[in-house]
Design a protein around this motif. Structure first.
Motif, short mmCIF file in Angstrom:
data_model
loop_
_atom_site.label_atom_id
_atom_site.label_comp_id
_atom_site.label_asym_id
_atom_site.label_seq_id
_atom_site.Cartn_x
_atom_site.Cartn_y
_atom_site.Cartn_z
N ALA A 1 0.84 -1.19 0.00
CA ALA A 1 0.00 0.00 0.00
C ALA A 1 0.88 1.24 0.00
CB ALA A 1 -0.92 0.02 1.23
N ASP A 2 0.46 2.25 -0.75
CA ASP A 2 1.13 3.54 -0.79
C ASP A 2 2.63 3.44 -1.10
OD1 ASP A 2 -1.30 4.81 -0.11
OD2 ASP A 2 -0.93 4.46 2.02
N GLY A 3 3.00 2.49 -1.95
CA GLY A 3 4.38 2.36 -2.36
C GLY A 3 5.28 1.60 -1.40
N TYR A 4 4.68 0.98 -0.38
CA TYR A 4 5.46 0.21 0.59
C TYR A 4 4.92 -1.22 0.67
CZ TYR A 4 7.48 4.52 2.35
OH TYR A 4 8.17 5.70 2.47
N LEU A 5 5.85 -2.17 0.75
CA LEU A 5 5.51 -3.56 1.04
C LEU A 5 5.87 -3.79 2.50
CD1 LEU A 5 4.71 -6.47 0.24
CD2 LEU A 5 7.14 -6.83 -0.33
N SER A 6 4.91 -4.25 3.27
CA SER A 6 5.14 -4.55 4.69
C SER A 6 4.88 -6.03 4.92
CB SER A 6 4.20 -3.71 5.57
OG SER A 6 4.37 -4.06 6.92
N LEU A 7 5.91 -6.73 5.41
CA LEU A 7 5.79 -8.15 5.73
C LEU A 7 5.93 -8.31 7.23
CD1 LEU A 7 8.19 -9.20 2.91
CD2 LEU A 7 5.81 -9.88 3.01
N THR A 8 4.95 -8.93 7.85
CA THR A 8 5.00 -9.18 9.29
C THR A 8 5.24 -10.67 9.49
OG1 THR A 8 3.47 -7.36 9.65
CG2 THR A 8 3.76 -8.92 11.46
N ILE A 9 6.33 -10.98 10.18
CA ILE A 9 6.75 -12.38 10.37
C ILE A 9 6.72 -12.68 11.86
CG2 ILE A 9 8.59 -14.05 9.95
CD1 ILE A 9 9.56 -11.89 7.79
N PRO A 10 5.69 -13.41 12.33
CA PRO A 10 5.56 -13.68 13.76
C PRO A 10 6.62 -14.67 14.26
CG PRO A 10 3.53 -14.24 12.58
CD PRO A 10 4.58 -13.94 11.57
N ARG A 11 7.06 -14.43 15.46
CA ARG A 11 8.02 -15.32 16.13
C ARG A 11 7.27 -16.58 16.55
NH1 ARG A 11 9.64 -11.84 19.30
NH2 ARG A 11 11.60 -11.33 18.34
N ALA A 12 7.92 -17.72 16.42
CA ALA A 12 7.32 -18.99 16.85
C ALA A 12 7.49 -19.12 18.36
CB ALA A 12 7.99 -20.16 16.14
N ASP A 13 6.54 -19.79 19.00
CA ASP A 13 6.58 -19.99 20.44
C ASP A 13 7.69 -20.96 20.84
OD1 ASP A 13 4.47 -18.27 20.82
OD2 ASP A 13 2.98 -19.87 20.66
N GLU A 14 7.88 -21.98 20.04
CA GLU A 14 8.85 -23.03 20.39
C GLU A 14 10.20 -22.73 19.78
OE1 GLU A 14 7.36 -26.70 18.89
OE2 GLU A 14 5.31 -26.19 19.40
N PRO A 15 11.30 -22.89 20.54
CA PRO A 15 12.62 -22.66 19.96
C PRO A 15 12.97 -23.64 18.85
CG PRO A 15 12.80 -23.36 22.25
CD PRO A 15 11.35 -23.23 21.94
N GLY A 16 12.40 -24.82 18.86
CA GLY A 16 12.69 -25.82 17.84
C GLY A 16 11.61 -25.88 16.78
N ALA A 17 10.94 -24.78 16.53
CA ALA A 17 9.83 -24.78 15.57
C ALA A 17 10.31 -25.18 14.19
CB ALA A 17 9.20 -23.39 15.52
N LYS A 18 9.46 -25.91 13.50
CA LYS A 18 9.78 -26.36 12.14
C LYS A 18 9.66 -25.17 11.18
CE LYS A 18 8.28 -29.59 8.63
NZ LYS A 18 7.28 -30.56 8.24
N LYS A 19 10.66 -25.00 10.35
CA LYS A 19 10.62 -23.95 9.34
C LYS A 19 10.00 -24.51 8.08
CE LYS A 19 14.55 -21.43 11.12
NZ LYS A 19 15.84 -20.82 10.83
N ILE A 20 9.01 -23.80 7.57
CA ILE A 20 8.24 -24.28 6.43
C ILE A 20 8.42 -23.30 5.25
CG2 ILE A 20 5.91 -24.76 5.59
CD1 ILE A 20 5.18 -25.23 8.58
N ALA A 21 8.72 -23.82 4.06
CA ALA A 21 8.81 -22.97 2.87
C ALA A 21 7.41 -22.50 2.53
CB ALA A 21 9.42 -23.74 1.71
N VAL A 22 7.26 -21.21 2.30
CA VAL A 22 5.93 -20.63 2.08
C VAL A 22 6.04 -19.55 1.01
CG1 VAL A 22 5.39 -18.60 3.46
CG2 VAL A 22 4.09 -20.63 3.80
N GLU A 23 5.09 -19.47 0.12
CA GLU A 23 5.05 -18.37 -0.83
C GLU A 23 3.84 -17.53 -0.51
OE1 GLU A 23 5.42 -19.25 -4.97
OE2 GLU A 23 4.84 -17.22 -5.54
N VAL A 24 4.07 -16.23 -0.34
CA VAL A 24 2.98 -15.31 -0.02
C VAL A 24 2.50 -14.72 -1.33
CG1 VAL A 24 2.33 -13.24 1.24
CG2 VAL A 24 4.03 -14.80 2.21
N ARG A 25 1.24 -14.88 -1.62
CA ARG A 25 0.67 -14.30 -2.84
C ARG A 25 -0.14 -13.08 -2.44
NH1 ARG A 25 1.30 -17.28 -7.55
NH2 ARG A 25 1.96 -19.39 -7.08
#
Length: 142
Positions: free
Chosen positions: A117-141
């Motif tokens: 919006a308004d010439g800016y892309l803002s991506l919000t990436i939440p922290r996982a609760d668990e330190p050993g959280a599984k990382k998942i490949a994701v594409e944001v459309r």
């Protein structure tokens, strides 16, 4: 010793070139004509990535999360392309761009949000609760 503005700009350009080279060496295909100015900051809940992308359309963006790398690629089209004009000054970059942001935290790949919006892309990436959280490949459309 403080870094002068010119020295900093030269350093930043070299760092961006290195990041682009690292991305292409890893098979991400991150080669680009320009790189958008980007802020990355931490909040209580995770990380926010804010990019200046004026003139970039949603359909021209690709956002992919691969392991600990957030890769934003796209294209800004020159609105005057094809017109017979002569520039006196040209500072706005057009063409393909790419940016790789290294995430140094465990994140929740299913809860990432993207807003253009308004010439800016803002991506919000939440922290996982668990330190050993599984990382998942994701594409944001968008």
């Amino acid at each position: 010793m403080p870094i002068g503005k010119c020295d900093y700009e030269s350093w930043r350009q070299r760092a961006d070139q290195l990041v682009r080279k690292m991305g292409s060496d890893t098979g991400l295909g991150v080669g680009a004509a320009w790189s958008p100015p980007t802020d990355v900051f931490e909040t209580a809940n995770g990380v926010v990535v804010l990019m200046e992308l004026p003139g970039v359309r949603r359909e021209d963006l690709s956002i992919v999360l691969v392991d600990d790398r957030l890769v934003v690629k796209g294209c800004r089209t020159d609105p005057d392309a094809g017109r017979k004009i002569q520039y006196h000054q040209m500072e706005i970059a057009y063409g393909a761009f790419a940016k790789v942001v290294l995430l140094r935290m465990h994140y929740d790949g299913d809860e990432i949000t993207a807003r253009l919006a308004d010439g800016y892309l803002s991506l919000t990436i939440p922290r996982a609760d668990e330190p050993g959280a599984k990382k998942i490949a994701v594409e944001v459309r968008l």
